[in-house]
Motif scaffolding. Structure first.
Motif, PDB file in Angstrom:
ATOM      1  N   SER A 190       0.826  -1.214   0.000  1.00  0.00           N
ATOM      2  CA  SER A 190       0.000   0.000   0.000  1.00  0.00           C
ATOM      3  C   SER A 190       0.853   1.254   0.000  1.00  0.00           C
ATOM      4  O   SER A 190       0.532   2.249  -0.673  1.00  0.00           O
ATOM      5  CB  SER A 190      -0.927   0.004   1.224  1.00  0.00           C
ATOM      6  OG  SER A 190      -1.822  -1.082   1.176  1.00  0.00           O
ATOM      7  N   SER A 191       1.959   1.226   0.749  1.00  0.00           N
ATOM      8  CA  SER A 191       2.836   2.402   0.800  1.00  0.00           C
ATOM      9  C   SER A 191       3.535   2.632  -0.538  1.00  0.00           C
ATOM     10  O   SER A 191       4.070   3.710  -0.781  1.00  0.00           O
ATOM     11  CB  SER A 191       3.879   2.233   1.899  1.00  0.00           C
ATOM     12  OG  SER A 191       4.750   1.159   1.618  1.00  0.00           O
ATOM     13  N   ASN A 192       3.517   1.617  -1.393  1.00  0.00           N
ATOM     14  CA  ASN A 192       4.073   1.755  -2.742  1.00  0.00           C
ATOM     15  C   ASN A 192       2.977   1.872  -3.794  1.00  0.00           C
ATOM     16  O   ASN A 192       3.219   1.640  -4.985  1.00  0.00           O
ATOM     17  CB  ASN A 192       4.978   0.563  -3.054  1.00  0.00           C
ATOM     18  CG  ASN A 192       6.310   0.623  -2.346  1.00  0.00           C
ATOM     19  OD1 ASN A 192       7.271   1.194  -2.835  1.00  0.00           O
ATOM     20  ND2 ASN A 192       6.359   0.038  -1.151  1.00  0.00           N
ATOM     21  N   ASN A 193       1.749   2.199  -3.338  1.00  0.00           N
ATOM     22  CA  ASN A 193       0.587   2.389  -4.225  1.00  0.00           C
ATOM     23  C   ASN A 193       0.284   1.139  -5.048  1.00  0.00           C
ATOM     24  O   ASN A 193      -0.095   1.224  -6.222  1.00  0.00           O
ATOM     25  CB  ASN A 193       0.812   3.593  -5.161  1.00  0.00           C
ATOM     26  CG  ASN A 193       0.973   4.889  -4.403  1.00  0.00           C
ATOM     27  OD1 ASN A 193       0.208   5.167  -3.471  1.00  0.00           O
ATOM     28  ND2 ASN A 193       1.968   5.675  -4.780  1.00  0.00           N
ATOM     29  N   LEU A 224      -2.000  -2.375  -5.075  1.00  0.00           N
ATOM     30  CA  LEU A 224      -3.181  -2.982  -4.490  1.00  0.00           C
ATOM     31  C   LEU A 224      -2.937  -4.457  -4.185  1.00  0.00           C
ATOM     32  O   LEU A 224      -2.432  -5.205  -5.018  1.00  0.00           O
ATOM     33  CB  LEU A 224      -4.369  -2.856  -5.450  1.00  0.00           C
ATOM     34  CG  LEU A 224      -5.657  -3.590  -5.038  1.00  0.00           C
ATOM     35  CD1 LEU A 224      -6.242  -2.942  -3.783  1.00  0.00           C
ATOM     36  CD2 LEU A 224      -6.660  -3.576  -6.190  1.00  0.00           C
TER      37      LEU A 224
END
Length: 353
Positions: A282-285, A287
Protein backbone atom coordinates in the motif's frame (compact mmCIF):
# COMPACT_ATOMS: atom_id res chain seq x y z
CA UNK A 1 36.78 -45.27 -17.09
CA UNK A 2 34.49 -44.75 -20.07
CA UNK A 3 34.75 -46.39 -23.46
CA UNK A 4 33.76 -43.63 -25.87
CA UNK A 5 33.29 -46.20 -28.64
CA UNK A 6 30.14 -47.43 -26.93
CA UNK A 7 27.19 -46.31 -29.12
CA UNK A 8 25.16 -44.85 -26.24
CA UNK A 9 28.07 -42.71 -25.06
CA UNK A 10 28.85 -41.63 -28.62
CA UNK A 11 25.23 -40.47 -28.93
CA UNK A 12 25.59 -38.36 -25.80
CA UNK A 13 28.91 -36.85 -26.88
CA UNK A 14 27.67 -35.95 -30.35
CA UNK A 15 24.19 -34.76 -29.31
CA UNK A 16 23.34 -31.07 -28.86
CA UNK A 17 24.12 -29.90 -25.33
CA UNK A 18 20.57 -30.08 -23.96
CA UNK A 19 21.25 -30.20 -20.22
CA UNK A 20 18.04 -32.00 -19.25
CA UNK A 21 18.26 -34.69 -21.94
CA UNK A 22 21.99 -35.25 -21.40
CA UNK A 23 21.57 -35.63 -17.64
CA UNK A 24 18.64 -38.04 -18.06
CA UNK A 25 20.54 -40.18 -20.57
CA UNK A 26 23.76 -40.32 -18.55
CA UNK A 27 21.91 -41.01 -15.29
CA UNK A 28 20.12 -43.93 -16.88
CA UNK A 29 23.34 -45.35 -18.36
CA UNK A 30 25.21 -44.86 -15.10
CA UNK A 31 22.58 -46.64 -13.00
CA UNK A 32 22.42 -49.57 -15.42
CA UNK A 33 26.20 -49.99 -15.56
CA UNK A 34 26.55 -49.55 -11.80
CA UNK A 35 24.12 -52.37 -11.17
CA UNK A 36 26.20 -54.70 -13.33
CA UNK A 37 29.38 -53.36 -11.68
CA UNK A 38 28.24 -53.96 -8.09
CA UNK A 39 26.96 -57.47 -8.82
CA UNK A 40 30.61 -58.55 -8.67
CA UNK A 41 31.95 -59.14 -5.18
CA UNK A 42 35.29 -57.41 -5.73
CA UNK A 43 33.55 -54.14 -6.69
CA UNK A 44 30.44 -54.20 -4.46
CA UNK A 45 32.14 -52.54 -1.44
CA UNK A 46 35.11 -50.97 -3.18
CA UNK A 47 34.31 -47.32 -2.42
CA UNK A 48 37.29 -45.86 -4.27
CA UNK A 49 36.50 -47.74 -7.47
CA UNK A 50 32.77 -46.99 -7.24
CA UNK A 51 33.47 -43.29 -6.82
CA UNK A 52 35.71 -43.19 -9.87
CA UNK A 53 33.11 -45.13 -11.85
CA UNK A 54 30.42 -42.58 -10.96
CA UNK A 55 32.80 -39.66 -11.40
CA UNK A 56 33.50 -40.73 -14.99
CA UNK A 57 29.85 -40.31 -15.97
CA UNK A 58 29.56 -37.12 -13.92
CA UNK A 59 32.61 -35.62 -15.67
CA UNK A 60 31.01 -36.31 -19.04
CA UNK A 61 27.87 -34.52 -17.85
CA UNK A 62 30.08 -31.68 -16.57
CA UNK A 63 31.76 -31.35 -19.97
CA UNK A 64 28.42 -31.29 -21.78
CA UNK A 65 27.20 -28.69 -19.28
CA UNK A 66 30.25 -26.57 -20.09
CA UNK A 67 29.46 -26.99 -23.77
CA UNK A 68 25.90 -25.75 -23.15
CA UNK A 69 27.18 -22.71 -21.27
CA UNK A 70 29.69 -21.91 -23.98
CA UNK A 71 27.06 -22.20 -26.70
CA UNK A 72 24.54 -19.98 -24.93
CA UNK A 73 24.23 -16.53 -26.50
CA UNK A 74 24.18 -14.70 -23.15
CA UNK A 75 26.73 -16.79 -21.24
CA UNK A 76 29.12 -17.75 -24.04
CA UNK A 77 30.80 -14.36 -24.48
CA UNK A 78 30.34 -13.09 -20.93
CA UNK A 79 33.03 -12.09 -18.46
CA UNK A 80 31.43 -14.57 -16.08
CA UNK A 81 32.32 -17.62 -18.16
CA UNK A 82 35.92 -16.44 -18.32
CA UNK A 83 36.10 -16.75 -14.52
CA UNK A 84 34.26 -20.07 -14.11
CA UNK A 85 35.68 -23.57 -13.84
CA UNK A 86 33.94 -26.80 -12.96
CA UNK A 87 35.08 -29.85 -11.00
CA UNK A 88 33.71 -33.21 -9.89
CA UNK A 89 34.08 -34.01 -6.19
CA UNK A 90 33.00 -36.89 -4.00
CA UNK A 91 30.27 -36.42 -1.41
CA UNK A 92 28.74 -38.89 1.00
CA UNK A 93 25.55 -39.16 -1.05
CA UNK A 94 27.20 -39.24 -4.49
CA UNK A 95 29.27 -37.22 -6.91
CA UNK A 96 28.84 -33.46 -7.06
CA UNK A 97 29.74 -30.84 -9.65
CA UNK A 98 31.19 -27.68 -8.13
CA UNK A 99 30.84 -24.43 -10.06
CA UNK A 100 33.86 -22.37 -9.03
CA UNK A 101 34.77 -18.74 -9.63
CA UNK A 102 38.38 -17.56 -9.92
CA UNK A 103 38.72 -13.95 -8.80
CA UNK A 104 41.26 -11.45 -10.13
CA UNK A 105 43.89 -12.58 -7.64
CA UNK A 106 43.51 -16.22 -8.67
CA UNK A 107 41.68 -17.27 -5.49
CA UNK A 108 38.89 -19.77 -6.04
CA UNK A 109 35.36 -19.42 -4.69
CA UNK A 110 32.68 -22.12 -4.73
CA UNK A 111 29.59 -20.37 -6.06
CA UNK A 112 27.25 -23.34 -5.94
CA UNK A 113 27.13 -27.09 -6.49
CA UNK A 114 25.01 -29.62 -8.35
CA UNK A 115 24.67 -32.21 -5.60
CA UNK A 116 24.10 -35.87 -6.53
CA UNK A 117 24.28 -34.76 -10.14
CA UNK A 118 23.22 -38.09 -11.72
CA UNK A 119 20.63 -39.12 -9.14
CA UNK A 120 16.90 -38.47 -8.87
CA UNK A 121 17.65 -36.32 -5.80
CA UNK A 122 19.93 -33.99 -7.77
CA UNK A 123 19.62 -30.36 -6.67
CA UNK A 124 21.51 -27.09 -6.47
CA UNK A 125 23.20 -25.93 -3.27
CA UNK A 126 24.32 -22.30 -2.97
CA UNK A 127 27.64 -21.42 -1.32
CA UNK A 128 28.82 -17.94 -2.37
CA UNK A 129 25.84 -16.65 -4.31
CA UNK A 130 24.10 -13.34 -3.55
CA UNK A 131 21.34 -13.44 -0.94
CA UNK A 132 18.57 -10.99 -0.10
CA UNK A 133 20.79 -9.05 2.30
CA UNK A 134 23.15 -8.29 -0.60
CA UNK A 135 20.52 -6.65 -2.80
CA UNK A 136 18.64 -4.97 0.05
CA UNK A 137 21.67 -2.85 0.90
CA UNK A 138 22.87 -4.70 3.99
CA UNK A 139 26.08 -5.77 2.22
CA UNK A 140 28.22 -4.03 -0.36
CA UNK A 141 30.73 -6.59 -1.64
CA UNK A 142 29.86 -9.27 -4.16
CA UNK A 143 31.88 -11.66 -6.28
CA UNK A 144 29.44 -11.28 -9.16
CA UNK A 145 29.49 -7.80 -10.68
CA UNK A 146 26.45 -6.10 -12.17
CA UNK A 147 27.94 -6.72 -15.62
CA UNK A 148 28.00 -10.47 -14.95
CA UNK A 149 24.48 -10.75 -13.59
CA UNK A 150 22.70 -11.34 -16.95
CA UNK A 151 24.93 -14.37 -17.58
CA UNK A 152 24.50 -15.60 -14.00
CA UNK A 153 20.73 -15.32 -14.26
CA UNK A 154 20.78 -17.20 -17.56
CA UNK A 155 22.95 -19.96 -16.06
CA UNK A 156 20.41 -20.59 -13.32
CA UNK A 157 17.54 -20.54 -15.84
CA UNK A 158 19.26 -23.25 -17.89
CA UNK A 159 19.68 -25.43 -14.82
CA UNK A 160 16.09 -24.92 -13.68
CA UNK A 161 14.91 -25.91 -17.16
CA UNK A 162 16.76 -29.18 -16.53
CA UNK A 163 14.88 -29.61 -13.22
CA UNK A 164 17.93 -28.72 -11.12
CA UNK A 165 16.71 -26.43 -8.35
CA UNK A 166 17.68 -24.91 -5.02
CA UNK A 167 15.89 -26.50 -2.08
CA UNK A 168 15.39 -23.32 -0.06
CA UNK A 169 14.41 -19.73 -0.95
CA UNK A 170 16.89 -18.61 1.73
CA UNK A 171 19.88 -19.85 -0.30
CA UNK A 172 20.08 -17.18 -2.97
CA UNK A 173 18.20 -14.53 -4.92
CA UNK A 174 19.17 -16.38 -8.10
CA UNK A 175 16.07 -18.56 -8.28
CA UNK A 176 12.58 -18.04 -9.72
CA UNK A 177 9.92 -16.25 -7.71
CA UNK A 178 7.25 -18.59 -9.06
CA UNK A 179 6.65 -21.60 -6.77
CA UNK A 180 8.81 -20.34 -3.88
CA UNK A 181 7.49 -22.41 -1.00
CA UNK A 182 8.16 -22.20 2.73
CA UNK A 183 6.52 -22.61 6.12
CA UNK A 184 5.24 -19.66 8.16
CA UNK A 185 4.02 -19.36 11.74
CA UNK A 186 0.24 -19.53 12.01
CA UNK A 187 -2.02 -18.23 14.79
CA UNK A 188 -3.67 -20.71 17.15
CA UNK A 189 -6.63 -22.57 15.68
CA UNK A 190 -10.23 -21.84 16.68
CA UNK A 191 -12.84 -24.56 17.17
CA UNK A 192 -16.37 -24.28 15.72
CA UNK A 193 -19.12 -26.78 16.53
CA UNK A 194 -22.66 -27.52 15.43
CA UNK A 195 -25.15 -30.32 16.05
CA UNK A 196 -28.06 -31.83 14.14
CA UNK A 197 -30.56 -34.58 14.92
CA UNK A 198 -30.93 -37.05 12.06
CA UNK A 199 -34.51 -37.05 10.82
CA UNK A 200 -36.52 -40.22 10.33
CA UNK A 201 -37.63 -38.85 6.95
CA UNK A 202 -35.49 -40.77 4.44
CA UNK A 203 -36.08 -38.12 1.76
CA UNK A 204 -34.23 -35.44 3.73
CA UNK A 205 -30.40 -35.37 3.40
CA UNK A 206 -28.33 -34.88 6.53
CA UNK A 207 -26.69 -31.44 6.41
CA UNK A 208 -24.88 -29.72 9.25
CA UNK A 209 -23.84 -26.07 8.84
CA UNK A 210 -21.48 -23.90 10.88
CA UNK A 211 -20.41 -20.33 10.21
CA UNK A 212 -16.60 -19.95 10.13
CA UNK A 213 -16.37 -16.58 8.34
CA UNK A 214 -12.90 -15.88 6.91
CA UNK A 215 -11.30 -18.76 8.79
CA UNK A 216 -9.63 -21.50 6.80
CA UNK A 217 -10.40 -25.12 7.67
CA UNK A 218 -7.51 -27.14 9.06
CA UNK A 219 -9.49 -30.24 10.02
CA UNK A 220 -13.04 -31.37 10.76
CA UNK A 221 -14.85 -34.35 12.27
CA UNK A 222 -18.41 -35.63 12.64
CA UNK A 223 -19.29 -38.03 15.46
CA UNK A 224 -22.51 -39.66 16.66
CA UNK A 225 -23.89 -39.71 20.20
CA UNK A 226 -21.60 -42.55 21.25
CA UNK A 227 -18.49 -40.87 19.83
CA UNK A 228 -18.19 -43.00 16.71
CA UNK A 229 -16.49 -41.16 13.83
CA UNK A 230 -18.87 -40.93 10.84
CA UNK A 231 -16.97 -38.20 8.96
CA UNK A 232 -16.42 -40.27 5.81
CA UNK A 233 -20.17 -40.86 5.44
CA UNK A 234 -20.59 -37.32 4.11
CA UNK A 235 -18.85 -34.62 2.08
CA UNK A 236 -17.63 -31.15 3.17
CA UNK A 237 -18.20 -27.85 1.39
CA UNK A 238 -17.31 -24.25 2.16
CA UNK A 239 -19.23 -21.35 0.61
CA UNK A 240 -17.67 -18.05 -0.43
CA UNK A 241 -19.56 -16.45 2.46
CA UNK A 242 -17.84 -18.61 5.06
CA UNK A 243 -20.38 -21.36 5.75
CA UNK A 244 -18.90 -24.81 6.31
CA UNK A 245 -21.28 -27.67 5.50
CA UNK A 246 -21.10 -31.41 5.98
CA UNK A 247 -23.74 -33.24 3.96
CA UNK A 248 -24.69 -36.91 3.58
CA UNK A 249 -27.60 -38.84 2.18
CA UNK A 250 -30.04 -40.16 4.79
CA UNK A 251 -28.27 -42.40 7.30
CA UNK A 252 -30.86 -44.96 8.48
CA UNK A 253 -28.53 -46.46 11.08
CA UNK A 254 -28.27 -43.04 12.74
CA UNK A 255 -31.96 -42.09 12.69
CA UNK A 256 -32.92 -39.88 15.64
CA UNK A 257 -29.29 -39.62 16.76
CA UNK A 258 -27.67 -36.21 17.28
CA UNK A 259 -24.51 -35.70 15.23
CA UNK A 260 -21.80 -33.23 16.25
CA UNK A 261 -19.66 -31.42 13.70
CA UNK A 262 -16.35 -30.00 14.97
CA UNK A 263 -14.29 -27.74 12.71
CA UNK A 264 -10.77 -26.57 13.54
CA UNK A 265 -9.86 -23.48 11.54
CA UNK A 266 -7.36 -20.62 11.52
CA UNK A 267 -7.62 -16.95 10.63
CA UNK A 268 -5.31 -16.54 7.65
CA UNK A 269 -5.96 -12.80 7.49
CA UNK A 270 -4.07 -12.34 10.76
CA UNK A 271 -0.77 -13.78 9.50
CA UNK A 272 1.92 -11.17 10.30
CA UNK A 273 3.73 -11.71 6.98
CA UNK A 274 0.53 -10.94 5.04
CA UNK A 275 -0.18 -7.88 7.16
CA UNK A 276 3.35 -6.66 6.47
CA UNK A 277 2.98 -7.25 2.74
CA UNK A 278 -0.35 -5.40 2.63
CA UNK A 279 1.10 -2.38 4.44
CA UNK A 280 4.30 -2.37 2.38
CA UNK A 281 2.47 -2.74 -0.93
CA UNK A 282 0.00 0.00 0.00
CA UNK A 283 2.84 2.40 0.80
CA UNK A 284 4.07 1.76 -2.74
CA UNK A 285 0.59 2.39 -4.22
CA UNK A 286 0.15 -1.29 -5.09
CA UNK A 287 -3.18 -2.98 -4.49
CA UNK A 288 -3.28 -6.27 -2.60
CA UNK A 289 -6.58 -8.09 -2.86
CA UNK A 290 -8.00 -11.42 -1.78
CA UNK A 291 -8.49 -14.13 -4.39
CA UNK A 292 -11.49 -16.24 -5.25
CA UNK A 293 -10.37 -18.98 -2.84
CA UNK A 294 -9.77 -18.57 0.89
CA UNK A 295 -6.05 -18.28 1.46
CA UNK A 296 -5.25 -16.74 -1.92
CA UNK A 297 -4.10 -13.16 -2.51
CA UNK A 298 -2.84 -11.10 -5.46
CA UNK A 299 -0.74 -7.99 -5.92
CA UNK A 300 -1.42 -6.08 -9.12
CA UNK A 301 2.04 -4.83 -10.09
CA UNK A 302 2.56 -1.76 -12.32
CA UNK A 303 4.42 -3.89 -14.90
CA UNK A 304 1.10 -5.60 -15.71
CA UNK A 305 2.23 -8.77 -13.94
CA UNK A 306 0.51 -10.34 -10.96
CA UNK A 307 2.23 -11.64 -7.84
CA UNK A 308 0.11 -14.32 -6.23
CA UNK A 309 0.25 -15.76 -2.72
CA UNK A 310 -1.36 -19.01 -1.62
CA UNK A 311 -1.55 -19.86 2.07
CA UNK A 312 -2.19 -23.45 3.13
CA UNK A 313 -3.35 -23.70 6.72
CA UNK A 314 -3.16 -27.50 6.84
CA UNK A 315 0.61 -27.68 6.34
CA UNK A 316 1.18 -24.05 7.43
CA UNK A 317 2.96 -22.99 4.25
CA UNK A 318 3.05 -20.02 1.91
CA UNK A 319 3.66 -20.30 -1.84
CA UNK A 320 4.41 -17.45 -4.25
CA UNK A 321 3.18 -17.39 -7.84
CA UNK A 322 4.40 -15.23 -10.71
CA UNK A 323 3.16 -15.21 -14.29
CA UNK A 324 6.65 -15.27 -15.82
CA UNK A 325 8.16 -18.54 -14.52
CA UNK A 326 11.72 -17.41 -15.32
CA UNK A 327 11.74 -14.15 -13.34
CA UNK A 328 14.11 -14.54 -10.42
CA UNK A 329 14.03 -12.97 -6.96
CA UNK A 330 16.93 -10.71 -7.94
CA UNK A 331 15.09 -9.34 -10.98
CA UNK A 332 11.76 -8.68 -9.26
CA UNK A 333 13.50 -7.11 -6.26
CA UNK A 334 15.40 -4.74 -8.55
CA UNK A 335 12.10 -3.57 -10.06
CA UNK A 336 10.21 -3.51 -6.75
CA UNK A 337 12.63 -3.18 -3.79
CA UNK A 338 9.75 -3.58 -1.32
CA UNK A 339 9.34 -7.20 -2.48
CA UNK A 340 12.93 -8.11 -1.63
CA UNK A 341 12.71 -6.35 1.72
CA UNK A 342 9.43 -8.10 2.59
CA UNK A 343 10.77 -11.51 1.51
CA UNK A 344 13.97 -11.09 3.54
CA UNK A 345 12.02 -10.21 6.67
CA UNK A 346 9.55 -13.06 6.13
CA UNK A 347 12.25 -15.68 5.55
CA UNK A 348 14.00 -14.83 8.82
CA UNK A 349 11.40 -16.90 10.67
CA UNK A 350 10.38 -19.18 7.81
CA UNK A 351 10.55 -22.95 8.06
CA UNK A 352 11.85 -24.66 4.94
CA UNK A 353 9.65 -27.57 3.92
Amino acid sequence: MLNFKQPQLRDVIEAPADIAKIRTSLARQYQQKRQVFTDKAHWAHNDAALFEFGASYTRLFMDKLWEALSDDKVIGKSDLLDHLWLEVVQQEQGTTININYADESGANHLLFAIDQALHMQAHLTAHELPVLADINGDKTESLITEKMFPAMLQLIKLLYAADLRFLSPKETVLQPVNDLHFGVKFPDAKTFTATLKVSNNVAIPVKINVEIGNYDVRSFQVVDETGNDVTTAGQPHVTAGGTFSWEAQHLPELTNQTLTLTVEAVAIDTLPCLDNLFVTASSNNILMRTGAQIGSFQLELPNQQELGITVNSQDETLTLHYQDPDTQIYELSKIYPFFGEWLEETLKTAIIV
